[in-house]
Design a protein around this motif. Structure first.
Motif, PDB file in Angstrom:
ATOM      1  N   GLN A 263     -79.854 -41.111  29.727  1.00  0.00           N
ATOM      2  CA  GLN A 263     -79.955 -39.824  29.034  1.00  0.00           C
ATOM      3  C   GLN A 263     -78.576 -39.305  28.605  1.00  0.00           C
ATOM      4  OE1 GLN A 263     -82.784 -37.039  30.788  1.00  0.00           O
ATOM      5  NE2 GLN A 263     -83.682 -38.653  32.019  1.00  0.00           N
ATOM      6  N   PRO A 264     -77.930 -40.041  27.686  1.00  0.00           N
ATOM      7  CA  PRO A 264     -76.574 -39.679  27.282  1.00  0.00           C
ATOM      8  C   PRO A 264     -76.506 -38.372  26.496  1.00  0.00           C
ATOM      9  CG  PRO A 264     -77.365 -41.548  26.001  1.00  0.00           C
ATOM     10  CD  PRO A 264     -78.385 -41.292  27.047  1.00  0.00           C
ATOM     11  N   GLU A 265     -77.640 -37.853  26.087  1.00  0.00           N
ATOM     12  CA  GLU A 265     -77.647 -36.620  25.296  1.00  0.00           C
ATOM     13  C   GLU A 265     -77.577 -35.380  26.175  1.00  0.00           C
ATOM     14  OE1 GLU A 265     -80.104 -38.560  26.053  1.00  0.00           O
ATOM     15  OE2 GLU A 265     -82.060 -37.569  26.060  1.00  0.00           O
ATOM     16  N   VAL A 266     -77.772 -35.559  27.473  1.00  0.00           N
ATOM     17  CA  VAL A 266     -77.824 -34.398  28.369  1.00  0.00           C
ATOM     18  C   VAL A 266     -76.403 -34.002  28.780  1.00  0.00           C
ATOM     19  CG1 VAL A 266     -78.602 -33.586  30.619  1.00  0.00           C
ATOM     20  CG2 VAL A 266     -80.118 -34.988  29.214  1.00  0.00           C
ATOM     21  N   ARG A 267     -76.097 -32.721  28.573  1.00  0.00           N
ATOM     22  CA  ARG A 267     -74.745 -32.240  28.894  1.00  0.00           C
ATOM     23  C   ARG A 267     -74.801 -31.382  30.154  1.00  0.00           C
ATOM     24  NH1 ARG A 267     -73.396 -29.534  23.112  1.00  0.00           N
ATOM     25  NH2 ARG A 267     -74.950 -28.105  23.950  1.00  0.00           N
ATOM     26  N   ILE A 268     -73.966 -31.694  31.124  1.00  0.00           N
ATOM     27  CA  ILE A 268     -74.025 -30.958  32.391  1.00  0.00           C
ATOM     28  C   ILE A 268     -73.628 -29.499  32.195  1.00  0.00           C
ATOM     29  CG2 ILE A 268     -71.687 -31.339  33.324  1.00  0.00           C
ATOM     30  CD1 ILE A 268     -74.993 -31.792  35.218  1.00  0.00           C
ATOM     31  N   TYR A 269     -72.800 -29.227  31.174  1.00  0.00           N
ATOM     32  CA  TYR A 269     -72.361 -27.840  31.046  1.00  0.00           C
ATOM     33  C   TYR A 269     -73.453 -26.924  30.521  1.00  0.00           C
ATOM     34  CZ  TYR A 269     -70.990 -28.995  26.168  1.00  0.00           C
ATOM     35  OH  TYR A 269     -70.958 -29.404  24.876  1.00  0.00           O
ATOM     36  N   ASP A 270     -74.564 -27.508  30.075  1.00  0.00           N
ATOM     37  CA  ASP A 270     -75.713 -26.664  29.719  1.00  0.00           C
ATOM     38  C   ASP A 270     -76.479 -26.209  30.959  1.00  0.00           C
ATOM     39  OD1 ASP A 270     -75.339 -26.756  26.917  1.00  0.00           O
ATOM     40  OD2 ASP A 270     -76.178 -28.782  26.871  1.00  0.00           O
ATOM     41  N   SER A 271     -76.070 -26.671  32.138  1.00  0.00           N
ATOM     42  CA  SER A 271     -76.834 -26.347  33.354  1.00  0.00           C
ATOM     43  C   SER A 271     -76.046 -25.535  34.366  1.00  0.00           C
ATOM     44  CB  SER A 271     -77.292 -27.646  34.030  1.00  0.00           C
ATOM     45  OG  SER A 271     -76.221 -28.255  34.725  1.00  0.00           O
ATOM     46  N   LEU A 272     -74.764 -25.364  34.158  1.00  0.00           N
ATOM     47  CA  LEU A 272     -73.930 -24.821  35.227  1.00  0.00           C
ATOM     48  C   LEU A 272     -74.076 -23.319  35.408  1.00  0.00           C
ATOM     49  CD1 LEU A 272     -70.514 -26.665  34.960  1.00  0.00           C
ATOM     50  CD2 LEU A 272     -72.354 -26.989  36.593  1.00  0.00           C
ATOM     51  N   ASN A 273     -74.088 -22.920  36.687  1.00  0.00           N
ATOM     52  CA  ASN A 273     -74.033 -21.509  37.042  1.00  0.00           C
ATOM     53  C   ASN A 273     -72.623 -21.236  37.541  1.00  0.00           C
ATOM     54  OD1 ASN A 273     -74.219 -18.970  38.121  1.00  0.00           O
ATOM     55  ND2 ASN A 273     -75.508 -19.579  39.858  1.00  0.00           N
ATOM     56  N   VAL A 274     -71.796 -20.667  36.692  1.00  0.00           N
ATOM     57  CA  VAL A 274     -70.384 -20.509  37.063  1.00  0.00           C
ATOM     58  C   VAL A 274     -70.189 -19.441  38.131  1.00  0.00           C
ATOM     59  CG1 VAL A 274     -69.357 -21.364  34.938  1.00  0.00           C
ATOM     60  CG2 VAL A 274     -69.995 -18.959  35.099  1.00  0.00           C
ATOM     61  N   ARG A 275     -71.234 -18.674  38.421  1.00  0.00           N
ATOM     62  CA  ARG A 275     -71.127 -17.680  39.495  1.00  0.00           C
ATOM     63  C   ARG A 275     -71.518 -18.253  40.850  1.00  0.00           C
ATOM     64  NH1 ARG A 275     -71.089 -12.431  36.810  1.00  0.00           N
ATOM     65  NH2 ARG A 275     -70.965 -12.983  34.625  1.00  0.00           N
ATOM     66  N   ASP A 276     -71.889 -19.512  40.877  1.00  0.00           N
ATOM     67  CA  ASP A 276     -72.261 -20.159  42.131  1.00  0.00           C
ATOM     68  C   ASP A 276     -71.104 -20.060  43.134  1.00  0.00           C
ATOM     69  OD1 ASP A 276     -74.352 -22.419  43.157  1.00  0.00           O
ATOM     70  OD2 ASP A 276     -72.327 -22.801  43.890  1.00  0.00           O
ATOM     71  N   SER A 277     -71.452 -19.793  44.390  1.00  0.00           N
ATOM     72  CA  SER A 277     -70.391 -19.606  45.383  1.00  0.00           C
ATOM     73  C   SER A 277     -69.599 -20.890  45.621  1.00  0.00           C
ATOM     74  CB  SER A 277     -70.968 -19.078  46.695  1.00  0.00           C
ATOM     75  OG  SER A 277     -71.905 -19.994  47.209  1.00  0.00           O
ATOM     76  N   GLY A 278     -70.139 -22.015  45.198  1.00  0.00           N
ATOM     77  CA  GLY A 278     -69.398 -23.270  45.308  1.00  0.00           C
ATOM     78  C   GLY A 278     -68.048 -23.200  44.616  1.00  0.00           C
ATOM     79  N   PHE A 279     -67.977 -22.451  43.515  1.00  0.00           N
ATOM     80  CA  PHE A 279     -66.692 -22.320  42.811  1.00  0.00           C
ATOM     81  C   PHE A 279     -65.692 -21.532  43.659  1.00  0.00           C
ATOM     82  CE2 PHE A 279     -69.550 -23.236  39.257  1.00  0.00           C
ATOM     83  CZ  PHE A 279     -68.841 -24.226  38.608  1.00  0.00           C
ATOM     84  N   ARG A 280     -66.202 -20.540  44.407  1.00  0.00           N
ATOM     85  CA  ARG A 280     -65.311 -19.767  45.274  1.00  0.00           C
ATOM     86  C   ARG A 280     -64.762 -20.645  46.398  1.00  0.00           C
ATOM     87  NH1 ARG A 280     -66.129 -14.135  44.764  1.00  0.00           N
ATOM     88  NH2 ARG A 280     -64.258 -14.014  46.046  1.00  0.00           N
ATOM     89  N   ARG A 281     -65.619 -21.489  46.923  1.00  0.00           N
ATOM     90  CA  ARG A 281     -65.160 -22.374  47.998  1.00  0.00           C
ATOM     91  C   ARG A 281     -64.183 -23.418  47.462  1.00  0.00           C
ATOM     92  NH1 ARG A 281     -70.430 -21.575  49.605  1.00  0.00           N
ATOM     93  NH2 ARG A 281     -71.114 -23.378  48.404  1.00  0.00           N
ATOM     94  N   ALA A 282     -64.415 -23.840  46.225  1.00  0.00           N
ATOM     95  CA  ALA A 282     -63.524 -24.861  45.662  1.00  0.00           C
ATOM     96  C   ALA A 282     -62.094 -24.325  45.555  1.00  0.00           C
ATOM     97  CB  ALA A 282     -64.043 -25.317  44.299  1.00  0.00           C
ATOM     98  N   VAL A 283     -61.918 -23.116  45.045  1.00  0.00           N
ATOM     99  CA  VAL A 283     -60.548 -22.585  44.956  1.00  0.00           C
ATOM    100  C   VAL A 283     -59.989 -22.311  46.354  1.00  0.00           C
ATOM    101  CG1 VAL A 283     -60.640 -21.686  42.600  1.00  0.00           C
ATOM    102  CG2 VAL A 283     -61.377 -20.212  44.490  1.00  0.00           C
ATOM    103  N   ALA A 284     -60.887 -21.987  47.302  1.00  0.00           N
ATOM    104  CA  ALA A 284     -60.429 -21.791  48.687  1.00  0.00           C
ATOM    105  C   ALA A 284     -59.872 -23.086  49.268  1.00  0.00           C
ATOM    106  CB  ALA A 284     -61.577 -21.268  49.556  1.00  0.00           C
ATOM    107  N   GLY A 285     -60.323 -24.216  48.740  1.00  0.00           N
ATOM    108  CA  GLY A 285     -59.814 -25.505  49.199  1.00  0.00           C
ATOM    109  C   GLY A 285     -58.612 -25.989  48.406  1.00  0.00           C
ATOM    110  N   GLY A 286     -58.151 -25.189  47.440  1.00  0.00           N
ATOM    111  CA  GLY A 286     -56.985 -25.573  46.651  1.00  0.00           C
ATOM    112  C   GLY A 286     -57.332 -26.370  45.407  1.00  0.00           C
TER     113      GLY A 286
END
Lengths: 413, 437
Positions: free
Chosen positions: B102-125
């Motif tokens: 499925q090369p037509e599927v783009r992951i950035y059409d699915s992302l929730n940028v408010r997900d707390s995972g992003f907060r943890r990622a910056v907490a890890g540097g």
């Protein structure tokens, strides 16, 4: 005749097939866990037991003893809650015996009937200094089965077992909410099913005791002895406080339910997991309930969404008994390593010695095996872990593991 | 024609960057600076202007602009922002169960940028991520390279090239994850055959497009699937290939040779068995070290020594979190385990930074502390490879995105009540309980 399957303790002085070497272990720093660490210390292990311990300058190595050296020496590490040996590393049906899904309440399933002593994951954790595992049935059903305590060696389960029945695994909260008729679909239903089963076990216990007593008196009114029911038999042992219920609960309301069950049935319980235990420290303290905390690096989803690296430090500070576990993993990694989990606790408020307690003395205390393991003192099992530095540093290696005087791992890992 | 939206997106990207860049120069003094490219500098000075590194060197040898805002970091350590070449945070949802490619599927059409995972990622540097769909397909879609700028839109965090094109790779997988009932492949040979057929079709499509350059009437209709594959064939989109077993690794190298696509091997659990072959193919490896082997058949030979063996063989090696397989907050730990397993400390730190930047074609902008590169860096309170070391601050393009002294940031760093429920990542079709990756 009532089978007393829950109280027997196998005392294994010698592992068949293995010669307990006479060994002396000299450490730049020896953490005895009974007092301050001994600088340049030595531990003499004779016939599998610690014969002497103290400063190397004060203790002569007996003739013929093999001498090992390491920068740091600790007691053999204890993993206070695991499924290793029932769960295997292939993660395929044939090596996954930690969870039986046919019905939600099966306290009669014994860990000793499922433990594969040759499972590679046992060797893996042994290589990181783990000498004792409290392992058995996994969380994930309301009552999934029994747990046991083993040494991480042994050709058969009988060789390995320290305590063949150490607990009965109960799971509250979402992971045992499977619904669909037989299994509970709500938290309220979970507790009602548990209460009903425990009440049934209480009646069973009373009937059994009554019939046994009356039999002796030849009282015709005593009635029929109820037939042996393995599930109720197991729960009866919990009602008699011979075996604790190991209740896995993470969310605060599930922990509170566990405490309510304990009160109603006067049970001995150990809280397993406890991601939100920091919200209920007073209640847990008052109820004198120890906590085998979830792995520090457990994934923080679902019931663990509020888990914290700081929980072990907070619980210890509140005066609770706390041990660390490797827990239960359904995918990759197939097991965690309790040394690595305690390391995160060390870095988050506990420090080296506080975190070491989680996997030595406190674990032994909670599991009721501190007469044998958990600290380095004369008369205790010669179980040791050897490191080339601070045991919790990422770049340190475990350079040796000794169980009852026998070197069971010597590859630096 | 492939990227008609490019211009508009470029405009929005420039606007977003301008809003984050600091007006005043910043000077970070006194810290031990580990630039990764070049030797560590004790008590060094780092000067940042407009989100870019302006100067770097020992105290006294670097001119600090008079207007600069100064930060005294005596006793601290500065390292480049960490780069994760393989992450699944943000509630990802790539290819679905309809088919294996499925090369037509783009992951950035699915992302929730408010997900707390992003907060943890910056907490890890972490400062740059390659966010990917899962591995339950032969090809599960387009990945996206993001900068953790703290923006609340996907447009604000994605990285772009000079033409404004959103940057990312293509996620592929072989081995057992992508094998199941048709239309998915049932065997390894079928997996390879399906992919070869796809690339052959894509090649034909590319040729038609090329032939139509002078004759617009002959231009084939747009085909999103084939467009994605053509980008792979032309080397504009690097393949990030999940592969564990030694024979599966060799299959990836074989396909890469046949079709000439650029590839990074991911996970590479048995890479230590074929390190020389990987080195000869000059293919980089993005690896993960997990706390025990197994959990799936392909990972039973996973060991900590992989990093050291690949390093000695001369393979460019990076680490990844595969978050939620490992926790982004503990990404530094990965290098610690790598060193434990025989990697040099230098290679261990490179594997968290510069090596990953190279695999994402971003080493001109990130991956080391070097004049002209983005001011993405992490301030630590000690040795980067010590368990006791904490990430104090994370900076992206001259802007602080994590501060351990801020209680809300601290909550995400350590966890605790309210740290947040995450959107479950969607991994189509395999791995029931663990949400496999």
């Amino acid at each position: 005749m009532m089978p007393r399957i829950f109280t027997c303790i196998l005392l294994l002085a010698v592992i068949p097939g293995a010669v307990s070497a006479q060994v002396a272990v000299r450490g730049g720093k020896v953490y005895t866990m009974t007092g301050p660490a001994v600088e340049d210390g030595i531990v003499i292990v004779r016939d599998g037991k610690i014969a002497a311990i103290g400063r190397a300058a004060d203790i002569a190595v007996p003739e013929g003893f093999k001498v090992l050296e390491a920068a740091v020496v600790t007691p053999g590490l204890i993993d206070a809650r695991s499924v290793v040996g029932l769960a295997g590393y292939f993660n395929h049906e044939h090596d996954q015996d930690q969870l039986e899904r046919s019905i939600p309440i099966q306290p009669e399933l014994r860990a000793i009937d499922s433990y594969n002593t040759r499972e590679p994951l046992i060797e893996w954790v042994r290589g990181y200094g783990v000498t004792v595992l409290h392992t058995g049935h996994a969380p994930g059903e309301l009552i999934s089965g029994q747990t046991m305590i083993v040494k991480t060696t042994g050709n058969t389960v009988d060789d390995a077992a320290l305590v063949p029945t150490a607990g009965i695994s109960v799971t509250l909260g979402p992971s045992s909410l499977r619904g669909g008729g037989q299994s509970p679909g709500t938290r309220g239903k979970q507790i009602s099913m548990l209460r009903a089963k425990l009440l049934q076990a209480r009646s069973y216990l009373e009937a059994r005791e009554k019939s046994v007593k009356k039999e002796g008196e030849k009282d015709e009114k005593a009635g029929e002895e109820p037939p042996v029911d393995l599930a109720l038999e197991a729960l009866a042992s919990a009602l008699r406080k011979e075996v604790p219920l190991l209740i896995t609960a993470h969310r605060a309301q599930d922990i509170a339910s566990a405490l309510r069950l304990k009160r109603e049935f006067d049970l001995r319980i150990i809280l397993d997991g406890g991601a939100e235990a920091y919200l209920l420290t007073d209640e847990l303290k008052k109820a004198d309930v120890p906590v085998i905390i979830h792995p520090a690096m457990a994934r923080y989803n679902g019931a663990l969404q509020n888990a914290s690296f700081n929980t072990p430090a907070r619980l210890k500070k509140a005066g609770l008994k706390v041990a660390m576990q490797s827990g239960y993993e359904s995918y990759v990694p197939k097991t965690r390593v309790v040394l690595f989990e305690a390391a995160i606790a060390a870095a988050n408020g506990l420090g080296l010695e506080g975190a070491l307690e989680l996997i030595t003395t406190s674990a032994a205390d909670i599991l009721g095996i501190s007469d044998r393991v958990g600290s380095l003192a004369v008369g205790k099992d010669g179980d040791l872990a050897l490191f080339d530095g601070d045991p919790f540093e990422y770049t340190t290696h475990c350079v040796g593991t000794i169980i009852e005087g026998r070197v069971v791992s010597d590859t630096p890992r | 024609m492939l990227h008609r939206g490019g211009f508009l997106l470029l405009v929005s990207c420039v606007a977003a960057t301008a809003a984050f860049a600091q007006e005043v120069p910043q000077a970070f003094t006194g810290a031990r600076i580990i630039p990764v490219e070049g030797e560590p500098i004790d008590a060094g000075t780092l000067v940042v202007e407009a989100g870019v590194i302006k100067a770097l060197g020992p105290a006294g040898k670097v001119e600090i602009p008079a207007t600069a805002k100064r930060f005294d970091l005596k006793g601290k350590v500065i390292i480049p922002g960490l780069i994760c070449t393989h992450s699944h945070i943000g509630g990802i949802g790539g290819g679905d169960g309809s088919g294996p490619v499925q090369p037509e599927v783009r992951i950035y059409d699915s992302l929730n940028v408010r997900d707390s995972g992003f907060r943890r990622a910056v907490a890890g540097g972490l400062t740059t991520l390659n966010i990917m769909p899962g591995s339950g397909h032969l090809l599960s879609g387009q990945t996206v390279y993001v900068k953790l700028r703290g923006s609340k839109t996907i447009e604000g965090i994605c990285l772009r090239d000079k033409e404004g094109r959103i940057l990312g790779g293509m996620k592929m997988a072989n081995g057992t994850n992508s094998q199941r009932a048709p239309p998915f492949p049932g065997t390894r040979a079928k997996s390879a055959a399906l992919m070869r057929a796809e690339f052959i079709r894509a090649g034909e499509y590319r040729d038609k497009l090329a032939a139509a350059l002078d004759e617009p009437d002959k231009k084939p209709p747009r085909d999103l699937r084939l467009e994605g594959l053509v980008e792979v064939l032309e080397g504009r989109r690097v393949v990030h290939h999940h592969t564990h077993r030694h024979d599966d690794i060799m299959t990836v190298l074989r396909l890469s040779r046949e079709f000439g696509f650029r590839v990074v091997l991911h996970h590479v659990s048995e890479g230590w068995m074929v390190a020389e072959e990987i080195a000869r193919a000059k293919v980089p490896c993005s690896i993960i070290l997990v706390d025990s082997p197994g959990g799936k058949l392909e990972a039973i030979n996973l060991v900590f020594k992989t990093g050291g063996i690949l390093e000695k063989a001369g393979v460019l090696t990076a680490f990844h979190t595969d978050d939620w397989i490992t926790d982004s907050r503990l990404f530094l730990r990965m290098a610690g385990l790598g060193v434990r397993g025989g990697m040099s400390r230098k290679a261990g730190l490179e594997a968290l930074t510069l090596a990953g930047a190279k695999m994402l074609d971003l080493d001109g902008r990130i991956g080391s502390l070097k004049v002209g590169k983005d001011a993405d860096f992490v301030i630590l309170d000690g040795d980067p490879l010590s368990v006791y070391t904490k990430v104090l601050e994370t900076w992206v393009e001259g802007r602080k995105v994590f501060d351990r002294s801020n209680p809300e940031d601290l909550l995400h760093a350590t966890g605790g009540y309210g740290a947040g429920a995450d959107q479950e990542p969607y991994h189509c079709c395999f791995g029931d309980e663990g949400g496999g990756r």
